[in-house]
Write a protein that holds these residues in place. Sequence first.
Motif, PDB file in Angstrom:
ATOM      1  N   ALA A 176      19.101  84.964 108.292  1.00  0.00           N
ATOM      2  CA  ALA A 176      19.774  84.325 107.166  1.00  0.00           C
ATOM      3  C   ALA A 176      20.046  85.299 106.032  1.00  0.00           C
ATOM      4  O   ALA A 176      20.735  84.965 105.077  1.00  0.00           O
ATOM      5  N   SER A 177      19.543  86.522 106.145  1.00  0.00           N
ATOM      6  CA  SER A 177      19.719  87.480 105.061  1.00  0.00           C
ATOM      7  C   SER A 177      21.135  88.029 104.994  1.00  0.00           C
ATOM      8  O   SER A 177      21.502  88.694 104.050  1.00  0.00           O
ATOM      9  N   ASN A 178      21.943  87.745 105.976  1.00  0.00           N
ATOM     10  CA  ASN A 178      23.271  88.317 106.017  1.00  0.00           C
ATOM     11  C   ASN A 178      24.360  87.282 106.318  1.00  0.00           C
ATOM     12  O   ASN A 178      25.148  87.466 107.238  1.00  0.00           O
ATOM     13  N   PRO A 179      24.434  86.182 105.558  1.00  0.00           N
ATOM     14  CA  PRO A 179      25.414  85.132 105.873  1.00  0.00           C
ATOM     15  C   PRO A 179      26.863  85.581 105.727  1.00  0.00           C
ATOM     16  O   PRO A 179      27.734  85.103 106.457  1.00  0.00           O
ATOM     17  N   ILE A 180      27.126  86.503 104.830  1.00  0.00           N
ATOM     18  CA  ILE A 180      28.502  86.983 104.671  1.00  0.00           C
ATOM     19  C   ILE A 180      28.931  87.747 105.917  1.00  0.00           C
ATOM     20  O   ILE A 180      30.028  87.525 106.452  1.00  0.00           O
ATOM     21  N   THR A 181      28.074  88.623 106.417  1.00  0.00           N
ATOM     22  CA  THR A 181      28.401  89.371 107.631  1.00  0.00           C
ATOM     23  C   THR A 181      28.625  88.426 108.796  1.00  0.00           C
ATOM     24  O   THR A 181      29.527  88.631 109.608  1.00  0.00           O
ATOM     25  N   GLU A 182      27.818  87.376 108.889  1.00  0.00           N
ATOM     26  CA  GLU A 182      27.989  86.407 109.966  1.00  0.00           C
ATOM     27  C   GLU A 182      29.354  85.712 109.847  1.00  0.00           C
ATOM     28  O   GLU A 182      30.052  85.545 110.844  1.00  0.00           O
ATOM     29  N   ALA A 183      29.740  85.326 108.641  1.00  0.00           N
ATOM     30  CA  ALA A 183      31.032  84.652 108.447  1.00  0.00           C
ATOM     31  C   ALA A 183      32.193  85.596 108.739  1.00  0.00           C
ATOM     32  O   ALA A 183      33.200  85.188 109.317  1.00  0.00           O
ATOM     33  N   VAL A 184      32.046  86.841 108.349  1.00  0.00           N
ATOM     34  CA  VAL A 184      33.111  87.823 108.565  1.00  0.00           C
ATOM     35  C   VAL A 184      33.141  88.267 110.023  1.00  0.00           C
ATOM     36  O   VAL A 184      34.196  88.612 110.545  1.00  0.00           O
ATOM     37  N   GLY A 185      32.028  88.240 110.714  1.00  0.00           N
ATOM     38  CA  GLY A 185      31.958  88.788 112.056  1.00  0.00           C
ATOM     39  C   GLY A 185      31.871  87.795 113.195  1.00  0.00           C
ATOM     40  O   GLY A 185      31.879  88.183 114.348  1.00  0.00           O
ATOM     41  N   ASN A 186      31.783  86.493 112.906  1.00  0.00           N
ATOM     42  CA  ASN A 186      31.696  85.501 113.968  1.00  0.00           C
ATOM     43  C   ASN A 186      32.999  84.726 114.073  1.00  0.00           C
ATOM     44  O   ASN A 186      33.670  84.478 113.069  1.00  0.00           O
ATOM     45  N   ALA A 187      33.327  84.318 115.296  1.00  0.00           N
ATOM     46  CA  ALA A 187      34.557  83.569 115.538  1.00  0.00           C
ATOM     47  C   ALA A 187      34.346  82.607 116.697  1.00  0.00           C
ATOM     48  O   ALA A 187      33.439  82.781 117.512  1.00  0.00           O
ATOM     49  N   LYS A 188      35.214  81.606 116.771  1.00  0.00           N
ATOM     50  CA  LYS A 188      35.187  80.687 117.905  1.00  0.00           C
ATOM     51  C   LYS A 188      35.894  81.357 119.082  1.00  0.00           C
ATOM     52  O   LYS A 188      36.997  81.866 118.944  1.00  0.00           O
ATOM     53  N   THR A 189      35.223  81.374 120.234  1.00  0.00           N
ATOM     54  CA  THR A 189      35.826  81.883 121.462  1.00  0.00           C
ATOM     55  C   THR A 189      35.844  80.747 122.478  1.00  0.00           C
ATOM     56  O   THR A 189      35.315  79.662 122.217  1.00  0.00           O
ATOM     57  N   THR A 190      36.420  80.977 123.621  1.00  0.00           N
ATOM     58  CA  THR A 190      36.463  79.934 124.643  1.00  0.00           C
ATOM     59  C   THR A 190      35.078  79.662 125.229  1.00  0.00           C
ATOM     60  O   THR A 190      34.854  78.615 125.822  1.00  0.00           O
ATOM     61  N   ARG A 191      34.133  80.578 125.031  1.00  0.00           N
ATOM     62  CA  ARG A 191      32.794  80.417 125.586  1.00  0.00           C
ATOM     63  C   ARG A 191      31.751  80.008 124.556  1.00  0.00           C
ATOM     64  O   ARG A 191      30.653  79.595 124.927  1.00  0.00           O
ATOM     65  N   ASN A 192      32.063  80.157 123.256  1.00  0.00           N
ATOM     66  CA  ASN A 192      31.039  79.973 122.231  1.00  0.00           C
ATOM     67  C   ASN A 192      31.728  79.680 120.903  1.00  0.00           C
ATOM     68  O   ASN A 192      32.592  80.436 120.481  1.00  0.00           O
ATOM     69  N   ASP A 193      31.343  78.594 120.229  1.00  0.00           N
ATOM     70  CA  ASP A 193      31.959  78.234 118.946  1.00  0.00           C
ATOM     71  C   ASP A 193      31.560  79.160 117.808  1.00  0.00           C
ATOM     72  O   ASP A 193      32.196  79.164 116.762  1.00  0.00           O
ATOM     73  N   ASN A 194      30.492  79.900 117.972  1.00  0.00           N
ATOM     74  CA  ASN A 194      30.007  80.772 116.902  1.00  0.00           C
ATOM     75  C   ASN A 194      29.623  82.133 117.485  1.00  0.00           C
ATOM     76  O   ASN A 194      28.510  82.612 117.325  1.00  0.00           O
TER      77      ASN A 194
END
Length: 179
Positions: free
Chosen positions: A95-113
């Motif tokens: 949880a120390s890096n929520p901005i990086t998670e938002a900037v670096g995570n995306a919905k794919t066909t295999r995983n929503d996050n």
Amino acid sequence: GIILVAINPYKQLPIYGDAIIHAYSGQNMGDMDPHIFAVAEEAYKQMARNNKNQSIIVSGESGAGKTVSARYTMRYFATVSKSSSNAHVEDKVLASNPITEAVGNAKTTRNDNSSRFGKYTEISFDQSYQIIGANMRTYLLEKSRVVFQVENERNYHIFYQLCASAMQPEYEHLKLGRS
């Protein structure tokens, strides 16, 4: 080194609780069934026995459960080291890096996050092998996703979060609305 092949069952299983952690704690590799806790225990024992840094590499395809496996490993270390910060250190690290998670995570066909970048997490221990801190670094961001997405996939979460917040007064200076 030791290799453990893990498969994401896409559901919660009762094999990661505190009782299981305590069952693997202090055991030798191979004395019990293969498990992420057995790998973590071996690394922890080698660190304590040889006073040398250890590495656990978690690899796999999108949706394979790499982030969850890393969480279980951190939880194992927090529990067996009886760290004073045992208040779920893995939650604090992730949880120390929520901005990086938002900037670096995306919905794919295999995983929503799905993480679209690599993570290197370093856990620091003191002389009595209790956790005293952690540091997470990210690398290899999938830059092509910014300008192109495969059908049924999305761009990084941050773009959708910003658009959803476009009318909030604190974001007015970003000029996210229609001009």
